[in-house]
Design a protein around this motif. Structure first.
Motif, PDB file in Angstrom:
ATOM      1  N   SER A 233      42.710  18.993  -9.219  1.00 39.35           N
ATOM      2  CA  SER A 233      41.436  18.692  -8.563  1.00 39.35           C
ATOM      3  C   SER A 233      41.496  17.370  -7.815  1.00 39.35           C
ATOM      4  N   PRO A 234      40.859  17.291  -6.650  1.00 39.49           N
ATOM      5  CA  PRO A 234      40.830  16.017  -5.917  1.00 39.49           C
ATOM      6  C   PRO A 234      40.077  14.925  -6.672  1.00 39.49           C
ATOM      7  N   GLY A 235      39.210  15.330  -7.595  1.00 41.59           N
ATOM      8  CA  GLY A 235      38.480  14.340  -8.373  1.00 41.59           C
ATOM      9  C   GLY A 235      39.242  13.829  -9.574  1.00 41.59           C
ATOM     10  N   HIS A 236      40.337  14.511  -9.918  1.00 42.82           N
ATOM     11  CA  HIS A 236      41.115  14.106 -11.101  1.00 42.82           C
ATOM     12  C   HIS A 236      42.605  14.245 -10.836  1.00 42.82           C
ATOM     13  N   ILE A 237      43.076  13.627  -9.785  1.00 45.45           N
ATOM     14  CA  ILE A 237      44.501  13.660  -9.479  1.00 45.45           C
ATOM     15  C   ILE A 237      45.302  12.958 -10.575  1.00 45.45           C
ATOM     16  N   GLU A 238      44.658  12.064 -11.316  1.00 44.05           N
ATOM     17  CA  GLU A 238      45.359  11.354 -12.384  1.00 44.05           C
ATOM     18  C   GLU A 238      45.706  12.252 -13.558  1.00 44.05           C
ATOM     19  N   TYR A 239      45.167  13.466 -13.610  1.00 44.71           N
ATOM     20  CA  TYR A 239      45.558  14.430 -14.641  1.00 44.71           C
ATOM     21  C   TYR A 239      46.922  15.002 -14.241  1.00 44.71           C
ATOM     22  N   VAL A 240      47.978  14.257 -14.547  1.00 43.94           N
ATOM     23  CA  VAL A 240      49.298  14.594 -14.011  1.00 43.94           C
ATOM     24  C   VAL A 240      49.824  15.935 -14.530  1.00 43.94           C
ATOM     25  N   TRP A 241      49.355  16.383 -15.696  1.00 44.09           N
ATOM     26  CA  TRP A 241      49.820  17.667 -16.204  1.00 44.09           C
ATOM     27  C   TRP A 241      49.383  18.812 -15.287  1.00 44.09           C
ATOM     28  N   THR A 242      48.259  18.632 -14.586  1.00 43.32           N
ATOM     29  CA  THR A 242      47.805  19.699 -13.693  1.00 43.32           C
ATOM     30  C   THR A 242      48.682  19.816 -12.459  1.00 43.32           C
ATOM     31  N   TRP A 243      49.503  18.807 -12.180  1.00 40.34           N
ATOM     32  CA  TRP A 243      50.453  18.927 -11.084  1.00 40.34           C
ATOM     33  C   TRP A 243      51.398  20.106 -11.339  1.00 40.34           C
ATOM     34  N   VAL A 244      51.659  20.379 -12.638  1.00 38.85           N
ATOM     35  CA  VAL A 244      52.556  21.471 -13.029  1.00 38.85           C
ATOM     36  C   VAL A 244      51.778  22.710 -13.435  1.00 38.85           C
ATOM     37  N   THR A 245      50.764  22.546 -14.294  1.00 41.84           N
ATOM     38  CA  THR A 245      50.040  23.727 -14.785  1.00 41.84           C
ATOM     39  C   THR A 245      49.351  24.485 -13.658  1.00 41.84           C
ATOM     40  N   SER A 246      48.910  23.770 -12.622  1.00 39.35           N
ATOM     41  CA  SER A 246      48.243  24.451 -11.508  1.00 39.35           C
ATOM     42  C   SER A 246      49.195  25.365 -10.741  1.00 39.35           C
ATOM     43  N   ILE A 247      50.501  25.088 -10.807  1.00 41.07           N
ATOM     44  CA  ILE A 247      51.472  25.956 -10.144  1.00 41.07           C
ATOM     45  C   ILE A 247      51.485  27.333 -10.808  1.00 41.07           C
TER      46      ILE A 247
ATOM     47  N   GLU B 153      35.650  13.761  -3.664  1.00 34.17           N
ATOM     48  CA  GLU B 153      36.076  14.137  -5.006  1.00 34.17           C
ATOM     49  C   GLU B 153      35.479  15.451  -5.480  1.00 34.17           C
ATOM     50  N   LEU B 154      34.396  15.879  -4.876  1.00 30.92           N
ATOM     51  CA  LEU B 154      33.752  17.119  -5.299  1.00 30.92           C
ATOM     52  C   LEU B 154      34.329  18.344  -4.595  1.00 30.92           C
ATOM     53  N   GLY B 155      35.335  18.152  -3.759  1.00 31.33           N
ATOM     54  CA  GLY B 155      35.963  19.281  -3.073  1.00 31.33           C
ATOM     55  C   GLY B 155      36.708  20.179  -4.035  1.00 31.33           C
ATOM     56  N   ALA B 156      37.078  21.358  -3.552  1.00 29.65           N
ATOM     57  CA  ALA B 156      37.729  22.368  -4.383  1.00 29.65           C
ATOM     58  C   ALA B 156      39.134  21.939  -4.773  1.00 29.65           C
ATOM     59  N   GLY B 157      39.510  22.300  -6.004  1.00 29.13           N
ATOM     60  CA  GLY B 157      40.875  22.102  -6.463  1.00 29.13           C
ATOM     61  C   GLY B 157      41.741  23.281  -6.065  1.00 29.13           C
ATOM     62  N   VAL B 158      42.996  23.266  -6.518  1.00 31.86           N
ATOM     63  CA  VAL B 158      43.923  24.329  -6.154  1.00 31.86           C
ATOM     64  C   VAL B 158      44.646  24.867  -7.382  1.00 31.86           C
ATOM     65  N   VAL B 159      44.980  26.141  -7.328  1.00 35.57           N
ATOM     66  CA  VAL B 159      45.836  26.787  -8.316  1.00 35.57           C
ATOM     67  C   VAL B 159      46.746  27.760  -7.580  1.00 35.57           C
ATOM     68  N   GLY B 160      47.868  28.080  -8.182  1.00 33.17           N
ATOM     69  CA  GLY B 160      48.728  29.103  -7.625  1.00 33.17           C
ATOM     70  C   GLY B 160      50.131  28.636  -7.301  1.00 33.17           C
ATOM     71  N   ALA B 161      51.074  29.586  -7.287  1.00 34.83           N
ATOM     72  CA  ALA B 161      52.485  29.289  -7.057  1.00 34.83           C
ATOM     73  C   ALA B 161      52.900  29.489  -5.613  1.00 34.83           C
ATOM     74  N   SER B 162      51.955  29.752  -4.711  1.00 36.74           N
ATOM     75  CA  SER B 162      52.336  30.059  -3.334  1.00 36.74           C
ATOM     76  C   SER B 162      53.088  28.919  -2.654  1.00 36.74           C
ATOM     77  N   GLY B 163      52.697  27.671  -2.927  1.00 34.69           N
ATOM     78  CA  GLY B 163      53.400  26.543  -2.330  1.00 34.69           C
ATOM     79  C   GLY B 163      54.853  26.496  -2.764  1.00 34.69           C
ATOM     80  N   ALA B 164      55.104  26.712  -4.060  1.00 37.78           N
ATOM     81  CA  ALA B 164      56.479  26.744  -4.565  1.00 37.78           C
ATOM     82  C   ALA B 164      57.248  27.909  -3.968  1.00 37.78           C
ATOM     83  N   ILE B 165      56.603  29.076  -3.860  1.00 37.47           N
ATOM     84  CA  ILE B 165      57.263  30.255  -3.313  1.00 37.47           C
ATOM     85  C   ILE B 165      57.561  30.066  -1.829  1.00 37.47           C
ATOM     86  N   MET B 166      56.671  29.393  -1.117  1.00 35.15           N
ATOM     87  CA  MET B 166      56.942  29.106   0.287  1.00 35.15           C
ATOM     88  C   MET B 166      58.152  28.185   0.428  1.00 35.15           C
TER      89      MET B 166
END
Length: 313
Positions: free
Chosen positions: A125-139, A196-209
């Motif tokens: 989420s743009p409001g919680h970029i400091e949640y570093v685990w989501t850098w991986v779990t969101s993939i 910060e209230l903008g939408a977050g992201v999920v999904g493996a499409s970036g990695a697959i690209m």
């Protein structure tokens, strides 16, 4: 019966090189007889002639040959299965995460996709970029069945091919680097434009690209089938998808609503990572000439899918 990738002769008992992944006749089975890229990696105990018995061989200094990861994932190691199979490991992780998202968390923890706990675990989420685990779990997290199904199909067809030619360690690094950079690019742009209230992201499409970008550099004319029907060179699929993401992304920025629930910038960022890395390794790894599984084969196109809670990539 298979065809030797070096001389084209038909071979009843073909040999498949573990390093470059190609198939050869008896005459060209040795790495030096088919100019195998593994010739430059003789110090790797899990290389071309990995027998499975050399992991315990000690140097005079008393340390085992190869790195710690090589000993764990080499033949006979406790994690030996993962070498050459990380594409399928990532697929499994995606579906396990999907089960956690939509079954375990809602039913056992009473945490719906709109809850703060669910968002904090799975969404970058743009409001919680400091949640570093989501850098991986969101993939590995996805927004719905269609989203994960399309990404799973793309990873199943393209992932093993690229992993075979890069090797498992490079492929794993590429997958995570492309996925993380793609997600951060999307949320940082959202943070700058929406807040910060903008939408977050999920999904493996970036990695697959990223995977698709490497494959495009290694063999741009590889024939793939869009939706299993329409044949085209891989470069047409890749850059056609990139052009669509650019056009749709501008539509979102202009407020026209074109693809407003898809993280187009994440797709582009992942693709750029893959293209750059492909240029770097080209000439140092083998070039895939077909999409093959075992000795069968098939091709497809169209990675990614429509999105999930927040934006999907």
């Amino acid at each position: 019966m298979a065809t030797c990738d070096e001389c084209g002769t038909h071979e009843n008992l073909p040999y498949q090189c573990r390093r470059c992944g190609n198939t050869f006749c008896a005459e060209h089975r040795l790495p030096e007889n088919h100019d195998c890229p593994g010739l430059g990696e003789w110090n790797d105990p899990s290389g071309v002639f990995d027998s499975g018995f050399d992991d315990s061989v000690q140097h005079r200094s008393g340390t085992a040959r190869g790195g710690y990861v090589d000993r764990l994932t080499g033949a006979g190691g406790p994690l030996g299965y993962f070498r050459g199979n990380m594409s399928y490991v990532f697929l499994g992780a995606m579906w396990i995460t999907f089960a956690l998202q939509f079954f375990v968390f809602p039913l056992l923890l009473d945490a719906s996709p709109r809850s703060s706990l669910w968002q904090a675990v799975f969404v970058l989420s743009p409001g919680h970029i400091e949640y570093v685990w989501t850098w991986v779990t969101s993939i590995f997290a996805h927004g719905g069945f269609t989203h994960i199904a399309f990404n799973s199909i793309a990873l199943y067809f393209f992932g093993p091919v690229v992993e075979r030619y890069l090797d498992t360690k490079r492929f794993t690094a590429l997958f995570f680097a492309a996925g993380i950079i793609a997600g951060l690019a999307q949320v940082l742009s959202t943070l700058l434009t929406v807040g910060e209230l903008g939408a977050g992201v999920v999904g493996a499409s970036g990695a697959i690209m990223g995977v698709l970008g490497v494959l495009t550099i290694l063999n741009p004319n590889l024939k793939v089938y869009l939706y299993f029907i329409i044949p085209m060179p891989l470069w047409v699929l890749t850059f056609g998808f990139a052009a669509f993401s650019i056009i749709a992304g501008f539509g979102v920025a202009a407020g026209t609503g074109i693809g407003s629930n898809v993280a187009h910038l994440a797709h582009l960022a992942g693709l750029v990572v893959g293209l750059v890395y492909g240029v770097r390794v080209k000439g140092r790894v083998g070039v895939p000439n077909s999409l093959q599984f075992g000795r069968g084969g098939g091709g497809m196109g169209g990675p990614g899918g429509p999105g999930g809670p927040g934006r999907r990539r």
